[in-house]
Design a protein around this motif. Structure first.
Motif, PDB file in Angstrom:
ATOM      1  N   LEU A 186     -26.079 -22.190 -25.759  1.00 28.04           N
ATOM      2  CA  LEU A 186     -27.186 -22.691 -24.951  1.00 28.04           C
ATOM      3  C   LEU A 186     -28.495 -22.020 -25.362  1.00 28.04           C
ATOM      4  O   LEU A 186     -29.531 -22.690 -25.531  1.00 28.04           O
ATOM      5  CB  LEU A 186     -26.908 -22.436 -23.470  1.00 28.04           C
ATOM      6  CG  LEU A 186     -27.977 -22.929 -22.489  1.00 28.04           C
ATOM      7  CD1 LEU A 186     -28.111 -24.446 -22.548  1.00 28.04           C
ATOM      8  CD2 LEU A 186     -27.653 -22.472 -21.067  1.00 28.04           C
ATOM      9  N   LEU A 187     -28.460 -20.705 -25.545  1.00 21.44           N
ATOM     10  CA  LEU A 187     -29.659 -19.976 -25.948  1.00 21.44           C
ATOM     11  C   LEU A 187     -30.169 -20.470 -27.295  1.00 21.44           C
ATOM     12  O   LEU A 187     -31.366 -20.734 -27.461  1.00 21.44           O
ATOM     13  CB  LEU A 187     -29.367 -18.480 -26.021  1.00 21.44           C
ATOM     14  CG  LEU A 187     -30.489 -17.600 -26.580  1.00 21.44           C
ATOM     15  CD1 LEU A 187     -31.727 -17.655 -25.699  1.00 21.44           C
ATOM     16  CD2 LEU A 187     -30.011 -16.161 -26.752  1.00 21.44           C
ATOM     17  N   HIS A 188     -29.294 -20.630 -28.269  1.00 22.18           N
ATOM     18  CA  HIS A 188     -29.726 -21.041 -29.602  1.00 22.18           C
ATOM     19  C   HIS A 188     -30.223 -22.478 -29.610  1.00 22.18           C
ATOM     20  O   HIS A 188     -31.177 -22.806 -30.322  1.00 22.18           O
ATOM     21  CB  HIS A 188     -28.589 -20.841 -30.598  1.00 22.18           C
ATOM     22  CG  HIS A 188     -28.347 -19.409 -30.930  1.00 22.18           C
ATOM     23  ND1 HIS A 188     -27.948 -18.966 -32.178  1.00 22.18           N
ATOM     24  CD2 HIS A 188     -28.460 -18.278 -30.177  1.00 22.18           C
ATOM     25  CE1 HIS A 188     -27.830 -17.655 -32.179  1.00 22.18           C
ATOM     26  NE2 HIS A 188     -28.115 -17.212 -30.962  1.00 22.18           N
ATOM     27  N   GLY A 189     -29.584 -23.339 -28.822  1.00 27.37           N
ATOM     28  CA  GLY A 189     -30.090 -24.704 -28.707  1.00 27.37           C
ATOM     29  C   GLY A 189     -31.476 -24.747 -28.103  1.00 27.37           C
ATOM     30  O   GLY A 189     -32.342 -25.520 -28.526  1.00 27.37           O
ATOM     31  N   PHE A 190     -31.712 -23.882 -27.109  1.00 26.37           N
ATOM     32  CA  PHE A 190     -33.031 -23.801 -26.490  1.00 26.37           C
ATOM     33  C   PHE A 190     -34.068 -23.277 -27.472  1.00 26.37           C
ATOM     34  O   PHE A 190     -35.181 -23.806 -27.580  1.00 26.37           O
ATOM     35  CB  PHE A 190     -32.966 -22.908 -25.256  1.00 26.37           C
ATOM     36  CG  PHE A 190     -34.295 -22.670 -24.593  1.00 26.37           C
ATOM     37  CD1 PHE A 190     -34.997 -23.705 -24.012  1.00 26.37           C
ATOM     38  CD2 PHE A 190     -34.838 -21.393 -24.548  1.00 26.37           C
ATOM     39  CE1 PHE A 190     -36.234 -23.492 -23.393  1.00 26.37           C
ATOM     40  CE2 PHE A 190     -36.062 -21.164 -23.940  1.00 26.37           C
ATOM     41  CZ  PHE A 190     -36.758 -22.218 -23.363  1.00 26.37           C
ATOM     42  N   LEU A 191     -33.699 -22.235 -28.216  1.00 21.71           N
ATOM     43  CA  LEU A 191     -34.641 -21.651 -29.176  1.00 21.71           C
ATOM     44  C   LEU A 191     -35.060 -22.653 -30.252  1.00 21.71           C
ATOM     45  O   LEU A 191     -36.196 -22.605 -30.742  1.00 21.71           O
ATOM     46  CB  LEU A 191     -34.012 -20.424 -29.840  1.00 21.71           C
ATOM     47  CG  LEU A 191     -33.885 -19.175 -28.972  1.00 21.71           C
ATOM     48  CD1 LEU A 191     -33.020 -18.139 -29.661  1.00 21.71           C
ATOM     49  CD2 LEU A 191     -35.252 -18.596 -28.636  1.00 21.71           C
ATOM     50  N   LEU A 192     -34.171 -23.544 -30.630  1.00 17.75           N
ATOM     51  CA  LEU A 192     -34.488 -24.537 -31.658  1.00 17.75           C
ATOM     52  C   LEU A 192     -35.005 -25.842 -31.078  1.00 17.75           C
ATOM     53  O   LEU A 192     -35.308 -26.780 -31.832  1.00 17.75           O
ATOM     54  CB  LEU A 192     -33.246 -24.815 -32.516  1.00 17.75           C
ATOM     55  CG  LEU A 192     -32.856 -23.711 -33.492  1.00 17.75           C
ATOM     56  CD1 LEU A 192     -31.577 -24.081 -34.238  1.00 17.75           C
ATOM     57  CD2 LEU A 192     -33.978 -23.427 -34.485  1.00 17.75           C
ATOM     58  N   SER A 193     -35.134 -25.920 -29.755  1.00 18.55           N
ATOM     59  CA  SER A 193     -35.634 -27.147 -29.132  1.00 18.55           C
ATOM     60  C   SER A 193     -37.122 -27.305 -29.397  1.00 18.55           C
ATOM     61  O   SER A 193     -37.853 -26.332 -29.581  1.00 18.55           O
ATOM     62  CB  SER A 193     -35.382 -27.113 -27.622  1.00 18.55           C
ATOM     63  OG  SER A 193     -36.191 -26.114 -26.993  1.00 18.55           O
ATOM     64  N   THR A 194     -37.584 -28.532 -29.425  1.00 21.37           N
ATOM     65  CA  THR A 194     -39.015 -28.781 -29.643  1.00 21.37           C
ATOM     66  C   THR A 194     -39.847 -28.187 -28.515  1.00 21.37           C
ATOM     67  O   THR A 194     -40.982 -27.762 -28.747  1.00 21.37           O
ATOM     68  CB  THR A 194     -39.283 -30.286 -29.775  1.00 21.37           C
ATOM     69  OG1 THR A 194     -38.781 -30.963 -28.611  1.00 21.37           O
ATOM     70  CG2 THR A 194     -38.581 -30.853 -31.009  1.00 21.37           C
ATOM     71  N   GLU A 195     -39.298 -28.135 -27.306  1.00 20.16           N
ATOM     72  CA  GLU A 195     -40.062 -27.603 -26.172  1.00 20.16           C
ATOM     73  C   GLU A 195     -40.366 -26.121 -26.352  1.00 20.16           C
ATOM     74  O   GLU A 195     -41.392 -25.633 -25.870  1.00 20.16           O
ATOM     75  CB  GLU A 195     -39.319 -27.836 -24.853  1.00 20.16           C
ATOM     76  CG  GLU A 195     -38.003 -27.106 -24.741  1.00 20.16           C
ATOM     77  CD  GLU A 195     -37.263 -27.429 -23.449  1.00 20.16           C
ATOM     78  OE1 GLU A 195     -37.596 -26.829 -22.398  1.00 20.16           O
ATOM     79  OE2 GLU A 195     -36.341 -28.265 -23.490  1.00 20.16           O
ATOM     80  N   TRP A 196     -39.489 -25.376 -27.044  1.00 16.09           N
ATOM     81  CA  TRP A 196     -39.746 -23.961 -27.299  1.00 16.09           C
ATOM     82  C   TRP A 196     -40.494 -23.752 -28.606  1.00 16.09           C
ATOM     83  O   TRP A 196     -41.380 -22.905 -28.704  1.00 16.09           O
ATOM     84  CB  TRP A 196     -38.435 -23.184 -27.318  1.00 16.09           C
ATOM     85  CG  TRP A 196     -38.606 -21.724 -27.577  1.00 16.09           C
ATOM     86  CD1 TRP A 196     -38.379 -21.058 -28.740  1.00 16.09           C
ATOM     87  CD2 TRP A 196     -39.081 -20.734 -26.656  1.00 16.09           C
ATOM     88  NE1 TRP A 196     -38.663 -19.714 -28.609  1.00 16.09           N
ATOM     89  CE2 TRP A 196     -39.103 -19.490 -27.325  1.00 16.09           C
ATOM     90  CE3 TRP A 196     -39.487 -20.777 -25.316  1.00 16.09           C
ATOM     91  CZ2 TRP A 196     -39.509 -18.304 -26.706  1.00 16.09           C
ATOM     92  CZ3 TRP A 196     -39.890 -19.594 -24.700  1.00 16.09           C
ATOM     93  CH2 TRP A 196     -39.901 -18.383 -25.390  1.00 16.09           C
TER      94      TRP A 196
END
Length: 363
Positions: free
Chosen positions: A285-295
């Motif tokens: 979940l953390l890595h998906g968030f870090l690579l998300s366009t929103e981040w």
């Protein structure tokens, strides 16, 4: 199965055969994430709602923004983030691996030379997070998907115009007599990304430039956030640095520039999930968030190829800038013989790192 090598073996083996090709691929294919962040969130909550992250850095508060954003975006999750110098984190991780006692889920470190070794040893999870396909090939182990860049870092020219009116457009500007006794620089023999900046300087301008820089009587400090902090202090006379990142929007008289002709440092801060992580869903979940366009998008240069720059970003596309190559950092770091020789040479000129540690003592 966790690695059974001893800690001494880990310290002595170094990068081994990975030196020729730092982006070593694994033999079997990775797990490719197909769930949404919301679906991974639910799986992470069932797992306990915890992620333990070790992040490279030199001030304990540097990842507070990430912690706050992650926990706000995913209610019920707790991000336990520990910031320390990457060279200390990687030694401590080797100890965990040697003792078959992995308690960290995710690592994001500057010491990128260790990722290929950990990959060869089978210590990293083969997992392609959401957004992985859009990460530029130069920033990832593209076949094994065990490690990949999650942020572009780099050093900027920074000057406090309240303390100096010298415009910093090229490296030669740091030799301006007006900046004598006003430069504050991180020890290059204490931080390999700073060391790389000096490697580029020496390769381009020679030792004569370095001698003239020393004649400016810079203050040498530990930590890459330290110079930026010092030049902002009202009671400090120090005005400029090139060994800090900072932001990209000038404010309160602090200006950020990059050389138009000379080289400068950028690199991909690299992440991986431990194969034996106690909270793998939380780490995913953390890595998906870090690579998300929103981040990624608000932070300027992105490791992803499909993320536009912020509207107020002053430096242009990274791929269009011929004066930097973020993908060249790992080959530099893997060549530990070269790194060691350069450290020794610089140490003979400026001495061993002295003074306060920003993590333990403040500035």
């Amino acid at each position: 199965m966790p690695s059974t090598r001893t800690l001494l073996q880990a310290l002595l083996l170094g990068v081994g055969s990975c030196a020729a090709n730092p982006l070593v691929a694994s033999n079997s294919g990775p797990e490719v994430e197909t769930r949404t962040l919301e679906e991974i969130h639910q799986a992470a909550l069932k797992e306990g709602g915890i992620v333990t992250l070790w992040h490279g850095g030199d001030e304990t508060t540097q990842q507070n923004t990430l912690k706050q954003a992650f926990e706000a975006r995913f209610p019920g999750m707790t991000l336990n983030s520990t910031v320390d110098l990457s060279k200390y984190h990687d030694a401590a991780l080797d100890e965990q691996l040697a003792n078959n006692n992995v308690y960290v889920d995710s690592i994001i470190l500057q010491t990128v030379q260790d990722y290929p070794r950990w990959n060869e040893e089978g210590a990293l999870l083969q997992y392609a997070p959401l957004g992985f396909n859009e990460v530029a090939p130069a920033y990832k182990d593209s076949l094994g998907a065990t490690y990949y860049g999650v942020a572009i870092n780099g050093w900027k020219f920074i000057v406090n115009t309240n303390k100096s009116n010298v415009a910093l457009n090229e490296w030669e500007d740091f030799l301006n007599p007006e900046l004598k006794d006003k430069l504050v620089l991180t020890y290059p023999n204490d931080d390999d990304a700073v060391l790389w900046a000096f490697d580029l300087i020496l390769e381009r301008y020679g030792t004569g430039f370095f001698d003239r820089l020393l004649a400016q009587n810079p203050r040498w400090v530990r930590g890459t956030a330290t110079p930026s902090t010092i030049l902002r202090q009202a009671n400090s006379t120090y005005a400029a640095t090139f060994t800090s990142g900072g932001g990209f929007v000038s404010s309160n008289g602090v200006n950020f520039t990059l050389p138009t002709q000379g080289p400068f440092v950028t690199w991909a801060q690299t992440a991986a999930i431990l194969k034996d992580a106690p909270h793998p869903e939380g780490a995913k979940l953390l890595h998906g968030f870090l690579l998300s366009t929103e981040w990624q998008q608000p932070r300027g240069w992105s490791v992803r190829r499909d993320v536009p720059l912020p509207a107020n970003f002053p430096f242009g596309e990274l791929d269009d800038n011929k004066n930097t190559n973020a993908g060249a950092f790992m080959p530099f770091m893997v060549d530990r013989a070269r790194v060691g020789r350069l450290k020794d040479w610089l140490e003979s000129k400026i001495g061993t790192p002295q003074g306060l540690s920003p993590l333990k003592d403040g500035i």
